[in-house]
Scaffold this motif. Sequence first.
Motif, short mmCIF file in Angstrom:
data_model
loop_
_atom_site.label_atom_id
_atom_site.label_comp_id
_atom_site.label_asym_id
_atom_site.label_seq_id
_atom_site.Cartn_x
_atom_site.Cartn_y
_atom_site.Cartn_z
N TYR A 80 0.81 -1.22 0.00
CA TYR A 80 0.00 0.00 0.00
C TYR A 80 0.84 1.26 0.00
O TYR A 80 0.40 2.30 -0.47
CB TYR A 80 -0.98 -0.01 1.17
N ILE A 98 -5.76 8.02 -4.78
CA ILE A 98 -5.75 7.29 -3.52
C ILE A 98 -5.98 5.81 -3.81
O ILE A 98 -6.57 5.46 -4.83
CB ILE A 98 -6.84 7.79 -2.53
N GLY A 99 -5.47 4.97 -2.94
CA GLY A 99 -5.68 3.53 -3.09
C GLY A 99 -6.81 3.09 -2.18
O GLY A 99 -6.85 3.49 -1.02
N LEU A 100 -7.71 2.29 -2.72
CA LEU A 100 -8.81 1.79 -1.89
C LEU A 100 -8.28 0.82 -0.84
O LEU A 100 -7.43 -0.01 -1.13
CB LEU A 100 -9.83 1.03 -2.74
N ASP A 101 -8.81 0.93 0.36
CA ASP A 101 -8.44 -0.02 1.41
C ASP A 101 -9.73 -0.48 2.08
O ASP A 101 -10.82 -0.07 1.67
CB ASP A 101 -7.49 0.65 2.41
N ASP A 111 -11.21 0.37 4.55
CA ASP A 111 -12.13 1.38 5.11
C ASP A 111 -13.24 1.72 4.11
O ASP A 111 -14.23 2.33 4.48
CB ASP A 111 -11.39 2.64 5.58
N TRP A 112 -13.05 1.28 2.87
CA TRP A 112 -14.12 1.43 1.87
C TRP A 112 -15.44 0.87 2.42
O TRP A 112 -16.50 1.45 2.22
CB TRP A 112 -13.74 0.69 0.59
N ARG A 160 -16.79 3.38 4.82
CA ARG A 160 -16.95 4.75 4.31
C ARG A 160 -17.95 4.79 3.17
O ARG A 160 -18.75 5.72 3.06
CB ARG A 160 -15.61 5.29 3.84
#
Lengths: 93, 597
Positions: free
Chosen positions: B259, B486-489, B491-492, B495
């Motif tokens: 990441y 931004i890179g999805l993590d 927390d998607w 959020r």
Amino acid sequence: MIIVKLIEWARKNMFFVKALSYTILVLLVVTDLFVPREHPHFIGDFIPGFWAVFGFTSCAMIIVVSKWLGKKFLFRPENYYEDENSEETNGYV
Amino acid sequence: MSSGFFIHPSIFFFAGMAVLPFLKGIQRNVFLVILPLIALATVVNIDPGQYASLKITTLELIMGRADKMSLMFAHVFTLMALLGTIYGMHLKDNWQIIAAWGYVGSALGCVFAGDYLTLFLFWEGLMVTSVCLVFLRKNRASLRAGYRYFLVHTAGGLALLAGIFLLYYHTGSLAFGPFEPNNASWAVYLIMAGFLLNAAVPPLHAWLPDAYGSATVVGSVFMCAYTTKTAVYALARAFPGFEILIVLGVIMALYGVVYAVLENDARRLLSYHIISQVGYMVTGVGIGTAMSLSGTCAHAYAHILYKALLFMGVGAVLEVTGKSKFSELGGLWRYMPYSLVFTLIGGLSISAFPGFSGFVSKSMVIAGAWQSHLIWAALGLTLASAGTFLHTGLKVPYFIWFWKERPPFDPPKKEAPLNMQIAMGLTAFFCIFIGVRPQALYSMLPFNVEYHPYTLYHVMESWQILLFTMLGFFLLIKKLTPEPLIGLDVDWFYRKGGGLFLKFCKGVLAKVENGLIMNIHQTFFLPLMKIIASFCSWNDQKVVDGIVDGTASSTLTLSSRLANALQSGLLYRYLAAMLTVLAAIIGATLWLTQWIK
């Protein structure tokens, strides 16, 4: 300021810095032929220059695989999480 | 209870929170240095033993379990409090320091806790005070990130609390000690989940870059030191030898590295490297031998210092320029050279360059993996350390200070404030000191292990890995050009998941409600209810009224008689009535307790 001068000098003599770096890299692998192996843990410990190859491939793999993951699945624009309802909640901060 | 010197160092920080608002100018600045120094001196002088225990019926709460492990963590926590406070001295408002000291005090409370209930209390204190450091950034993004941080940690805290209750129910003991890996119950795994969340183990990690990237400059310097390392301490106490932690730790170490490639924000990149570094410590706990646990403790100690140094350096850039994204930075070497040097020292330490602190601590964890013949784990961690140098040692300095000939904005006129530079200088000193004199670090370790990091082969091996990583970096540098993405993590899921749930409610649930359920209701249930209602009214008029006619008058007579009997005004009658009721209650209680048993 000595740091700034040093960096300025290195940036002007980029060819020299590069040549020096490559020499160090070659020397590292060459001297590895003569380093005694005291506590070898696995096969890689016996091969001269193994860790050099390991370091370089690790670096390349991390960059390529991560970028591929990013481009394929994970990259989003910066405002991705700023949802359309955010205007309703103004008044805070 | 042992006899010996013990003052709980949290007391200094909690008291300092109350005193600080009344101090001004030079008095305040002196106080900011003196108080952490006193706490540090206290920790150094504490005699090992068990202090400050409190017995409540069968529960024994222990606030002061001091042994080599807790003292080692307390040592670095108080040292870090000193460095972080100096770093934040220039701040006009005291709130950040007050919140940070509450945070430090809570972390110390966790470290000296001897039972799970005490641990839990300070654990929650840790969360409440650190969320203030996010809120105090005072913008919309940090407000939101703070709420997410708070909710995620509340969930983790509840898992921990549920585990603690179950544990007490099953075993009747709350002692904060190691669990047996072979027959662990649900309670044990709930407690582990609570710890893993705070240690930011994927998939419970997304709060970390979210919060640390949004906190105040000083706040994130404090936050990077305490929450995860308190969790590492708790894991090392309770879960040594749990093999699942080896797998999770190695995954963590690599996850953070992957990441970090995708990250454009310097502080978020460093946050992903916290995850990666904590991965080493979690692996060490999972292996559970004296060597690997020592590695965990040593690495936690070294990590707190160099990671704080990195956050200080990047924070200094953010403080001066207001920017922390690589795509907006570059060419600062002429304008902020001292911050560059300090950040580089942090980067070389985290990358385990010989002569810097990471070299003597990280290699202990890897040596622990080799000793236990976990070749895959050792190679995985070595791979991750190449990635660490790639990002923190190369990417961060390169894209902030070099890259462009001049900064893409008005260049800053001066370096970071003096107090920041002093704090960075001191932290850099400790990073190098530990690297050059590893015995100073090893003497604090909770176990007696023989380890020599500076063997010729090990040094050569490290040089090869690091310098060839550097070669790879400069050959592939085009691929690493920062992009404003931004890179999805994970927390998607919370959020965007919340929004999706709302859409599901509005779209699907509302349609089902209006279309289907309303229809059934009108065509079937409504007529049915009308029939039932008309039957009821017929029944009431004809049947009930017929039988109960005259009820009202009889109720009236009965109640007046009852009133006469109860309100007689005679004392002995009241007394008798009260005694009867009392006897009935006692009888019922006895019967109930018997029945429960």
